[in-house]
Design a protein around this motif. Structure first.
Motif, PDB file in Angstrom:
ATOM      1  N   VAL A 135      22.879 -12.631  -4.653  1.00  0.00           N
ATOM      2  CA  VAL A 135      21.796 -12.627  -5.664  1.00  0.00           C
ATOM      3  C   VAL A 135      22.333 -12.541  -7.090  1.00  0.00           C
ATOM      4  O   VAL A 135      22.006 -13.398  -7.925  1.00  0.00           O
ATOM      5  CB  VAL A 135      20.777 -11.499  -5.382  1.00  0.00           C
ATOM      6  CG1 VAL A 135      19.778 -11.381  -6.538  1.00  0.00           C
ATOM      7  CG2 VAL A 135      20.018 -11.785  -4.087  1.00  0.00           C
ATOM      8  N   PRO A 136      23.173 -11.539  -7.436  1.00  0.00           N
ATOM      9  CA  PRO A 136      23.670 -11.503  -8.815  1.00  0.00           C
ATOM     10  C   PRO A 136      24.541 -12.705  -9.177  1.00  0.00           C
ATOM     11  O   PRO A 136      24.583 -13.122 -10.338  1.00  0.00           O
ATOM     12  CB  PRO A 136      24.472 -10.194  -8.889  1.00  0.00           C
ATOM     13  CG  PRO A 136      24.755  -9.833  -7.482  1.00  0.00           C
ATOM     14  CD  PRO A 136      23.630 -10.371  -6.666  1.00  0.00           C
ATOM     15  N   THR A 137      25.224 -13.265  -8.174  1.00  0.00           N
ATOM     16  CA  THR A 137      26.031 -14.467  -8.439  1.00  0.00           C
ATOM     17  C   THR A 137      25.129 -15.639  -8.799  1.00  0.00           C
ATOM     18  O   THR A 137      25.404 -16.374  -9.759  1.00  0.00           O
ATOM     19  CB  THR A 137      26.889 -14.833  -7.204  1.00  0.00           C
ATOM     20  OG1 THR A 137      27.651 -13.701  -6.810  1.00  0.00           O
ATOM     21  CG2 THR A 137      27.822 -15.989  -7.521  1.00  0.00           C
ATOM     22  N   VAL A 138      24.041 -15.816  -8.041  1.00  0.00           N
ATOM     23  CA  VAL A 138      23.083 -16.883  -8.327  1.00  0.00           C
ATOM     24  C   VAL A 138      22.419 -16.673  -9.686  1.00  0.00           C
ATOM     25  O   VAL A 138      22.265 -17.615 -10.475  1.00  0.00           O
ATOM     26  CB  VAL A 138      22.010 -16.969  -7.207  1.00  0.00           C
ATOM     27  CG1 VAL A 138      20.821 -17.802  -7.644  1.00  0.00           C
ATOM     28  CG2 VAL A 138      22.631 -17.571  -5.949  1.00  0.00           C
ATOM     29  N   LEU A 139      22.048 -15.413  -9.980  1.00  0.00           N
ATOM     30  CA  LEU A 139      21.387 -15.115 -11.253  1.00  0.00           C
ATOM     31  C   LEU A 139      22.293 -15.402 -12.447  1.00  0.00           C
ATOM     32  O   LEU A 139      21.811 -15.720 -13.530  1.00  0.00           O
ATOM     33  CB  LEU A 139      20.941 -13.649 -11.286  1.00  0.00           C
ATOM     34  CG  LEU A 139      19.743 -13.286 -10.404  1.00  0.00           C
ATOM     35  CD1 LEU A 139      19.516 -11.783 -10.406  1.00  0.00           C
ATOM     36  CD2 LEU A 139      18.485 -14.013 -10.878  1.00  0.00           C
ATOM     37  N   ARG A 140      23.590 -15.285 -12.249  1.00  0.00           N
ATOM     38  CA  ARG A 140      24.522 -15.596 -13.327  1.00  0.00           C
ATOM     39  C   ARG A 140      24.865 -17.078 -13.367  1.00  0.00           C
ATOM     40  O   ARG A 140      24.806 -17.724 -14.416  1.00  0.00           O
ATOM     41  CB  ARG A 140      25.812 -14.780 -13.159  1.00  0.00           C
ATOM     42  CG  ARG A 140      26.833 -15.035 -14.270  1.00  0.00           C
ATOM     43  CD  ARG A 140      28.215 -14.532 -13.902  1.00  0.00           C
ATOM     44  NE  ARG A 140      28.785 -15.265 -12.771  1.00  0.00           N
ATOM     45  CZ  ARG A 140      30.004 -15.052 -12.304  1.00  0.00           C
ATOM     46  NH1 ARG A 140      30.777 -14.123 -12.841  1.00  0.00           N
ATOM     47  NH2 ARG A 140      30.458 -15.755 -11.283  1.00  0.00           N
ATOM     48  N   ASP A 141      25.237 -17.638 -12.209  1.00  0.00           N
ATOM     49  CA  ASP A 141      25.803 -18.989 -12.180  1.00  0.00           C
ATOM     50  C   ASP A 141      24.785 -20.106 -12.294  1.00  0.00           C
ATOM     51  O   ASP A 141      25.075 -21.153 -12.881  1.00  0.00           O
ATOM     52  CB  ASP A 141      26.623 -19.181 -10.899  1.00  0.00           C
ATOM     53  CG  ASP A 141      27.923 -18.397 -10.919  1.00  0.00           C
ATOM     54  OD1 ASP A 141      28.184 -17.715 -11.928  1.00  0.00           O
ATOM     55  OD2 ASP A 141      28.679 -18.461  -9.939  1.00  0.00           O
ATOM     56  N   VAL A 142      23.582 -19.918 -11.720  1.00  0.00           N
ATOM     57  CA  VAL A 142      22.584 -20.997 -11.760  1.00  0.00           C
ATOM     58  C   VAL A 142      22.047 -21.218 -13.178  1.00  0.00           C
ATOM     59  O   VAL A 142      22.024 -22.355 -13.651  1.00  0.00           O
ATOM     60  CB  VAL A 142      21.462 -20.739 -10.729  1.00  0.00           C
ATOM     61  CG1 VAL A 142      20.300 -21.707 -10.937  1.00  0.00           C
ATOM     62  CG2 VAL A 142      22.011 -20.887  -9.307  1.00  0.00           C
ATOM     63  N   PRO A 143      21.618 -20.160 -13.909  1.00  0.00           N
ATOM     64  CA  PRO A 143      21.217 -20.390 -15.301  1.00  0.00           C
ATOM     65  C   PRO A 143      22.366 -20.920 -16.161  1.00  0.00           C
ATOM     66  O   PRO A 143      22.163 -21.764 -17.033  1.00  0.00           O
ATOM     67  CB  PRO A 143      20.772 -19.006 -15.787  1.00  0.00           C
ATOM     68  CG  PRO A 143      20.443 -18.252 -14.559  1.00  0.00           C
ATOM     69  CD  PRO A 143      21.371 -18.764 -13.507  1.00  0.00           C
ATOM     70  N   PHE A 144      23.581 -20.410 -15.894  1.00  0.00           N
ATOM     71  CA  PHE A 144      24.758 -20.907 -16.623  1.00  0.00           C
ATOM     72  C   PHE A 144      24.894 -22.414 -16.431  1.00  0.00           C
ATOM     73  O   PHE A 144      25.091 -23.165 -17.387  1.00  0.00           O
ATOM     74  CB  PHE A 144      26.027 -20.200 -16.126  1.00  0.00           C
ATOM     75  CG  PHE A 144      27.286 -20.645 -16.812  1.00  0.00           C
ATOM     76  CD1 PHE A 144      27.802 -19.918 -17.869  1.00  0.00           C
ATOM     77  CD2 PHE A 144      27.961 -21.805 -16.422  1.00  0.00           C
ATOM     78  CE1 PHE A 144      28.963 -20.318 -18.521  1.00  0.00           C
ATOM     79  CE2 PHE A 144      29.113 -22.225 -17.059  1.00  0.00           C
ATOM     80  CZ  PHE A 144      29.612 -21.476 -18.116  1.00  0.00           C
TER      81      PHE A 144
END
Length: 338
Positions: free
Chosen positions: A200-209
């Motif tokens: 979850v935190p990886t997706v929240l960081r990498d997807v918007p990035f």
């Protein structure tokens, strides 16, 4: 005649050629950016030594991975003594005293993860972009956003279980049999979903990035081409567009990077002590705790190191990737002409 066309057909780069271009970009980026993080960690360890048994997040610009502090062993490159006065001084002294190879400590496991993740990500992005352009038109501005989101979401999901396994392997030397037992036990106890802890935190960081990066990259590349009076971007235009768009996206998504780092290190502590991760340690709770403790600025801890790492990594990766695609496109044109 347009150099990208033969007859009325646009010459395309094949998926395999895109994979080769992205693979080359990932290797080159890792080789060029890894020394920056090695030096940064050595400087950090010099001023505030990492306690034994604790861990820190190490990154090569393409991805993060966990390092566990131990005494001795080949993983203890960050504990080697040094009297460094700054970044340049650290570079020179490490090369002189330990050999130039020390600047690439930990590179092989990084490449094992970074290369497939980058190949999946960039190839999916290009394939999705081409598909969406054929359906929505060449000038649709939402295409980079949609393609960037889907490509990154897929890459993170595929690689996430491997990251968990790699983190476990970094704690001590595991045989493949022991590793298989660990994975089997984890799946039996907590189900397959347990292999995606930290997703979850990886997706929240990498997807918007990814969404911000690709949108700004395409806009900047087009704008710089128009200003330069060029039909196709040069290597330097791709390089500058990658650095600027990567920097903007890095700043905007830094709070999620801070949360991901905290969650990774907390997860490691609970895993190593063989106790269950508290259910209340969600991304939102961690963010609230950071703000309560350090204020809003706490969510932007490590901004300068992140920019120093992300800007060159994005610039090198995208310019190398685009250069590789242009090379293969020329080869394809020549084959079609003869």
């Amino acid at each position: 005649m347009d150099p990208e066309k033969v007859g009325s057909q646009t010459v395309k780069v094949t998926p395999f050629q895109q994979m080769l271009a992205s693979c080359t970009g990932a290797i080159l980026t890792s080789l060029m950016v890894t020394p920056l993080d090695v030096v940064k960690i050595r400087l950090q360890a010099q001023h505030t030594p990492f306690p034994k048994g604790k861990c820190f997040v190490y990154s090569n610009g393409l991805m993060d991975h966990m390092c566990v502090c131990e005494n001795g062993g080949n993983k203890a490159w960050y504990r080697k003594p040094g009297n460094f006065r700054g970044t340049l001084d650290a570079f020179l002294k490490i090369i002189r005293n330990e050999g130039i190879k020390s600047l690439w400590s930990g590179l092989p496991p990084t490449l094992v993860m970074a290369v497939p993740a980058t190949v999946i990500y960039f190839t999916c992005y290009d394939q999705l972009s081409a598909f969406l352009r054929s359906k929505l038109g060449e000038n649709e501005t939402r295409i980079p956003i949609v393609a960037g989101i889907v490509a990154r979401f897929g890459a993170v999901t595929v690689i996430s279980p491997l990251e968990l396994i790699r983190t476990k392997m970094q704690s001590k030397k595991f045989s493949y049999e022991e590793l298989h037992r660990f994975v089997s036990k984890k799946v039996a106890e907590d189900g397959w979903i347990s292999l995606w802890k930290g997703w979850v935190p990886t997706v929240l960081r990498d997807v918007p990035f990814s969404a911000m990066y690709w949108y700004n990259y395409e806009i900047l590349k087009k704008w710089l081409c128009e200003k330069s009076g060029l039909y196709e971007p040069t290597f330097m235009i791709n390089f500058a567009s990658g650095a600027l768009s990567g920097s903007f996206a890095a700043v905007a998504t830094l709070p999620f990077d801070v949360v991901k780092t905290q969650k990774q290190t907390q997860l490691w502590i609970y895993e190593s002590q063989k106790i269950s991760m508290p259910s209340h340690m969600s991304t939102w709770v961690i963010m609230k705790n950071i703000v309560a403790k350090d204020g809003f600025s706490g969510l932007f801890t490590g901004l300068i190191p992140r920019l120093i790492k992300i800007a060159p990594a994005c610039a090198i990766m995208i310019s190398t990737y685009e250069f590789g695609k242009a090379f293969f496109q020329k080869q394809n044109i020549q084959r079609q002409q003869f």
